[in-house]
Design a protein around this motif. Structure first.
Motif, mmCIF file in Angstrom:
data_model
loop_
_atom_site.group_PDB
_atom_site.id
_atom_site.type_symbol
_atom_site.label_atom_id
_atom_site.label_comp_id
_atom_site.label_asym_id
_atom_site.label_seq_id
_atom_site.Cartn_x
_atom_site.Cartn_y
_atom_site.Cartn_z
ATOM 1 N N PRO A 102 0.805 -1.230 0.000
ATOM 2 C CA PRO A 102 0.000 0.000 0.000
ATOM 3 C C PRO A 102 0.831 1.270 0.000
ATOM 4 O O PRO A 102 0.338 2.338 -0.390
ATOM 5 N N PHE A 103 2.095 1.177 0.435
ATOM 6 C CA PHE A 103 2.937 2.365 0.494
ATOM 7 C C PHE A 103 3.630 2.669 -0.837
ATOM 8 O O PHE A 103 4.259 3.718 -0.978
ATOM 9 N N ALA A 104 3.547 1.756 -1.791
ATOM 10 C CA ALA A 104 4.272 1.932 -3.052
ATOM 11 C C ALA A 104 3.867 3.242 -3.729
ATOM 12 O O ALA A 104 2.703 3.441 -4.073
ATOM 13 N N ASP A 105 4.828 4.146 -3.874
ATOM 14 C CA ASP A 105 4.628 5.458 -4.484
ATOM 15 C C ASP A 105 3.598 6.314 -3.762
ATOM 16 O O ASP A 105 3.056 7.270 -4.325
ATOM 17 N N LYS A 106 3.320 5.978 -2.509
ATOM 18 C CA LYS A 106 2.372 6.767 -1.711
ATOM 19 C C LYS A 106 3.128 7.901 -1.014
ATOM 20 O O LYS A 106 4.132 7.671 -0.348
ATOM 21 N N PRO A 107 2.676 9.153 -1.137
ATOM 22 C CA PRO A 107 3.327 10.256 -0.430
ATOM 23 C C PRO A 107 3.249 10.059 1.086
ATOM 24 O O PRO A 107 2.182 9.756 1.626
ATOM 25 N N VAL A 108 4.385 10.222 1.746
ATOM 26 C CA VAL A 108 4.465 10.008 3.193
ATOM 27 C C VAL A 108 5.150 11.194 3.856
ATOM 28 O O VAL A 108 6.206 11.648 3.416
ATOM 29 N N MET A 109 4.528 11.674 4.923
ATOM 30 C CA MET A 109 5.106 12.731 5.762
ATOM 31 C C MET A 109 5.448 12.118 7.110
ATOM 32 O O MET A 109 4.606 11.458 7.731
ATOM 33 N N ILE A 110 6.683 12.330 7.566
ATOM 34 C CA ILE A 110 7.144 11.762 8.834
ATOM 35 C C ILE A 110 7.317 12.867 9.864
ATOM 36 O O ILE A 110 7.987 13.877 9.604
#
Length: 206
Positions: A102-110
């Motif tokens: 599900p994280f593949a190429d998904k924008p993520v903010m940490i």
């Protein structure tokens, strides 16, 4: 909800009751309610990761993956334990990169909050390395470290951040994240190829 309003999944990177990282995400959900739909996701309910021979992914992980797939982006708030993220967060990411992506190429903010004065700088760096792994393949927002130190003192009784500079910094970073999500949507050419490559890796796993 406005058609222009984005939907974000916010992963609570700990199972600690009354965790300040949960409070930080709850504050974001309320503070940015007019800009985005932010839904908190707990990472509890997953078994300890032990690579199953039958490649079975727990129902809980599949349900989490479905919500992440449907979101425009993901926000992860992590504490720092011994310069690393908590084991429960590592466990969740392991399940969410085993047979499902599900994280593949998904924008993520940490982001992250810590009781200490130094915040969660090293844990965030650790998490960036994990999210950049080939089996995870997230699109991590660059130059976006957000550190909340002394987190036991920074929230008022209503759960609001009482540091105006920290609020202003968060507002700026969240605006950048929404723009990062828009830019990521323009990079669709590689997304299908990336997911096919990940699927092929699953098919040849021992």
């Amino acid at each position: 909800m406005s058609k222009e309003m984005k939907k974000f999944v916010a992963l609570v990177g700990t199972n600690t009751k009354d965790a300040t990282n949960r409070k930080l995400l709850q504050f974001m959900k309320q503070h940015f309610a007019g800009q985005a739909d932010i839904e908190l996701m707990e990472i509890t309910g997953l078994p300890m990761f032990d690579k199953p021979q039958d490649m079975h992914v727990p129902d809980r992980a599949q349900a989490m993956a479905k919500e992440i797939d449907a979101a425009d982006g993901v926000i992860i708030s992590t504490p720092e334990y011994d310069h690393a993220v908590p084991a429960i967060l590592m466990n969740a990411i392991e399940w969410l990169s085993f047979g499902i992506h599900p994280f593949a190429d998904k924008p993520v903010m940490i982001i992250g909050a810590s009781f200490g004065s130094l915040g969660t700088s090293r844990a965030q760096e650790h998490l960036r390395q994990m999210m950049d792994a080939p089996e995870v393949h997230a699109r991590i927002m660059p130059s976006s470290e957000y550190l909340v130190g002394q987190s036991l003192k920074i929230f008022d009784d209503e759960g609001k951040l009482n540091d105006t500079e920290k609020v202003a910094q968060l507002e700026a970073l969240f605006a950048d994240f929404q723009q990062f999500v828009n830019i990521s949507k323009e990079l669709w050419h590689s997304t299908q190829v990336d997911k096919e490559l990940l699927d092929n890796r699953n098919n040849i796993k021992a």
